[in-house]
Design an enzyme around this catalytic site. Sequence first.
Site, PDB file in Angstrom:
ATOM      1  N   TYR A  64       6.782 119.098  82.217  1.00  0.00           N
ATOM      2  CA  TYR A  64       7.692 120.216  81.339  1.00  0.00           C
ATOM      3  C   TYR A  64       8.264 121.210  81.922  1.00  0.00           C
ATOM      4  O   TYR A  64       7.766 122.025  82.008  1.00  0.00           O
ATOM      5  CB  TYR A  64       7.846 119.836  79.718  1.00  0.00           C
ATOM      6  N   HIS A 131      -0.298 111.072  83.786  1.00  0.00           N
ATOM      7  CA  HIS A 131       1.449 110.991  83.100  1.00  0.00           C
ATOM      8  C   HIS A 131       1.986 110.027  83.252  1.00  0.00           C
ATOM      9  O   HIS A 131       2.405 109.059  82.553  1.00  0.00           O
ATOM     10  CB  HIS A 131       1.690 112.176  83.798  1.00  0.00           C
ATOM     11  N   PRO A 209       6.853 109.915  67.434  1.00  0.00           N
ATOM     12  CA  PRO A 209       7.178 109.649  66.019  1.00  0.00           C
ATOM     13  C   PRO A 209       8.515 109.521  65.761  1.00  0.00           C
ATOM     14  O   PRO A 209       8.390 108.529  64.634  1.00  0.00           O
ATOM     15  CB  PRO A 209       5.167 110.379  65.633  1.00  0.00           C
ATOM     16  N   LEU A 210       9.323 110.408  66.054  1.00  0.00           N
ATOM     17  CA  LEU A 210      10.234 110.760  64.977  1.00  0.00           C
ATOM     18  C   LEU A 210      11.520 109.982  65.916  1.00  0.00           C
ATOM     19  O   LEU A 210      12.219 109.645  64.737  1.00  0.00           O
ATOM     20  CB  LEU A 210      10.507 111.829  64.783  1.00  0.00           C
ATOM     21  N   GLY A 213      13.994 112.625  66.226  1.00  0.00           N
ATOM     22  CA  GLY A 213      14.787 112.583  65.005  1.00  0.00           C
ATOM     23  C   GLY A 213      15.425 111.633  64.085  1.00  0.00           C
ATOM     24  O   GLY A 213      16.304 112.459  63.278  1.00  0.00           O
TER      25      GLY A 213
HETATM   26  N1  LIG Z   1       3.704 110.789  77.418  1.00  0.00           N
HETATM   27  C1  LIG Z   1       4.726 111.249  77.701  1.00  0.00           C
HETATM   28  O1  LIG Z   1       5.280 109.735  78.894  1.00  0.00           O
HETATM   29  C2  LIG Z   1       5.780 111.911  77.051  1.00  0.00           C
HETATM   30  C3  LIG Z   1       7.012 111.339  77.258  1.00  0.00           C
HETATM   31  C4  LIG Z   1       8.020 111.643  75.839  1.00  0.00           C
HETATM   32  C5  LIG Z   1       7.934 112.175  74.896  1.00  0.00           C
HETATM   33  N2  LIG Z   1       6.232 113.101  74.337  1.00  0.00           N
HETATM   34  C6  LIG Z   1       5.906 113.555  74.448  1.00  0.00           C
HETATM   35  O2  LIG Z   1       5.964 113.929  72.446  1.00  0.00           O
HETATM   36  C7  LIG Z   1       6.652 114.943  72.011  1.00  0.00           C
HETATM   37  C8  LIG Z   1       7.386 114.076  71.257  1.00  0.00           C
HETATM   38  O3  LIG Z   1       8.330 113.203  71.544  1.00  0.00           O
HETATM   39  P1  LIG Z   1      10.558 113.606  71.450  1.00  0.00           P
HETATM   40  O4  LIG Z   1      10.430 114.733  71.406  1.00  0.00           O
HETATM   41  O5  LIG Z   1      10.608 113.339  71.950  1.00  0.00           O
HETATM   42  O6  LIG Z   1      10.280 112.684  70.380  1.00  0.00           O
HETATM   43  P2  LIG Z   1       9.762 113.134  68.309  1.00  0.00           P
HETATM   44  O7  LIG Z   1       8.731 114.195  68.115  1.00  0.00           O
HETATM   45  O8  LIG Z   1      10.334 111.870  68.106  1.00  0.00           O
HETATM   46  O9  LIG Z   1      11.258 113.614  68.345  1.00  0.00           O
HETATM   47  C9  LIG Z   1      11.252 115.399  67.819  1.00  0.00           C
HETATM   48  C10 LIG Z   1      13.013 115.705  67.772  1.00  0.00           C
HETATM   49  O10 LIG Z   1      12.981 115.577  66.502  1.00  0.00           O
HETATM   50  C11 LIG Z   1      13.764 116.766  65.784  1.00  0.00           C
HETATM   51  N3  LIG Z   1      12.736 117.068  64.437  1.00  0.00           N
HETATM   52  C12 LIG Z   1      11.730 117.416  65.469  1.00  0.00           C
HETATM   53  N4  LIG Z   1      11.651 117.813  63.530  1.00  0.00           N
HETATM   54  C13 LIG Z   1      12.367 117.798  62.921  1.00  0.00           C
HETATM   55  C14 LIG Z   1      12.328 117.667  61.477  1.00  0.00           C
HETATM   56  N5  LIG Z   1      11.354 118.035  60.026  1.00  0.00           N
HETATM   57  N6  LIG Z   1      13.834 117.172  60.543  1.00  0.00           N
HETATM   58  C15 LIG Z   1      14.462 117.292  61.953  1.00  0.00           C
HETATM   59  N7  LIG Z   1      14.754 117.141  63.320  1.00  0.00           N
HETATM   60  C16 LIG Z   1      13.695 117.120  63.866  1.00  0.00           C
HETATM   61  C17 LIG Z   1      13.809 117.468  67.035  1.00  0.00           C
HETATM   62  O11 LIG Z   1      14.725 119.074  66.740  1.00  0.00           O
HETATM   63  P3  LIG Z   1      15.017 120.186  66.987  1.00  0.00           P
HETATM   64  O12 LIG Z   1      13.909 120.668  67.762  1.00  0.00           O
HETATM   65  O13 LIG Z   1      15.532 120.421  66.720  1.00  0.00           O
HETATM   66  O14 LIG Z   1      13.711 120.129  65.249  1.00  0.00           O
HETATM   67  C18 LIG Z   1      13.021 117.077  68.179  1.00  0.00           C
HETATM   68  O15 LIG Z   1      15.385 116.470  68.801  1.00  0.00           O
HETATM   69  C19 LIG Z   1       7.050 115.351  73.610  1.00  0.00           C
HETATM   70  O16 LIG Z   1       7.316 116.799  72.835  1.00  0.00           O
HETATM   71  C20 LIG Z   1       5.997 115.075  73.798  1.00  0.00           C
HETATM   72  O17 LIG Z   1       4.742 116.089  73.913  1.00  0.00           O
HETATM   73  C21 LIG Z   1       4.775 112.230  76.345  1.00  0.00           C
END
Ligand SMILES: NC(=O)c1ccc[n+]([C@@H]2O[C@H](COP(=O)([O-])OP(=O)(O)OC[C@H]3O[C@@H](n4cnc5c(N)ncnc54)[C@H](OP(=O)(O)O)[C@@H]3O)[C@@H](O)[C@H]2O)c1
Length: 256
Positions: A64, A131, A209-210, A213
């Site tokens: 990251y 990863h 999980p979202l 968003g």
């Molecule tokens: N293991 C892997 O290969 C892998 C791959 C992808 C991700 N990940 C992990 O999973 C985490 C989450 O993944 P992700 O960021 O892709 O997806 P996510 O958690 O499903 O969605 C994050 C997005 O949702 C928005 N959001 C968060 N809270 C919100 C709310 N209360 N209302 C409206 N929008 C909201 C955020 O924008 P704002 O910043 O504007 O709130 C961001 O754009 C990553 O940070 C990482 O740690 C792991």
Amino acid sequence: MNPQAPGGTIALAGKNASRLVLGTMRLTGPELWGAAPDPNLARRVLRDAVHEHGITHIDTADAYGPHTVEELVRGALAPYPAEVLIASKIGMVRPSPPQWRPLGRPEYLRAACELTLRRLGTERLDLCYLHRVDPDVPLADQVGTLAELRDQGKIGAIGLSKITAEQLAEARRHAPIAAVQNQLNANEPEDPLVADCAAAGIAYLAFRPLDVGRLAPAAALGFLFGLGPHVAAVAGTGDLGHLRQLVDAARTGARA
Ligand SMILES: NC(=O)c1ccc[n+]([C@@H]2O[C@H](COP(=O)([O-])OP(=O)(O)OC[C@H]3O[C@@H](n4cnc5c(N)ncnc54)[C@H](OP(=O)(O)O)[C@@H]3O)[C@@H](O)[C@H]2O)c1
């Protein structure tokens, strides 16, 4: 302030880690590259998550930024409170912003772990994920290297990220696996590993999980927490208001 962990806790890597996990992947510049545009805000999100909201599980990776987010986590939270579980991931390189390449050669994983420890400012990482499985390196060698690092005390527990049921079964023949992190959300709700992990006593961390968003936090987290007490959600935000909504949603979701 020491509020209750949002969503309750899961016993993992010797700690009771909150089921709402703060994901840090987006605390970067554009294209998940470079430093966050407002580092003070990013640090505040990390600090509030832990100190105001009781989140005791932070998820990061050396890829990251690359590297910038681990340094950010250190700046915001080190020295780490004893109850907080810090998880990072190694085994992926970023030659340029759009490129994410698995690299699982043992000598690289050993070096990557050393550098992750330095950037995070700790002698021992609570939970270290592979990863991605590198298809060009035997899985036994990749998992075996993480097992060596665990035996040396450099990592506390081993996780696997984005894996199949077959890969988990093979990996478990080489080392104890504490956590699996796969993509799962109410829009993409199928993963046989949820049941496999429950049967094997492995924590299942749902990333995205979202659905980035697209899903309302309360419904999204309620769906995941309903899958079993071994399921946690790795949700990402760089916004203090959204963080608060996630925390409220986790508390609601855990009660539903
Ligand atoms: N293991 C892997 O290969 C892998 C791959 C992808 C991700 N990940 C992990 O999973 C985490 C989450 O993944 P992700 O960021 O892709 O997806 P996510 O958690 O499903 O969605 C994050 C997005 O949702 C928005 N959001 C968060 N809270 C919100 C709310 N209360 N209302 C409206 N929008 C909201 C955020 O924008 P704002 O910043 O504007 O709130 C961001 O754009 C990553 O940070 C990482 O740690 C792991």
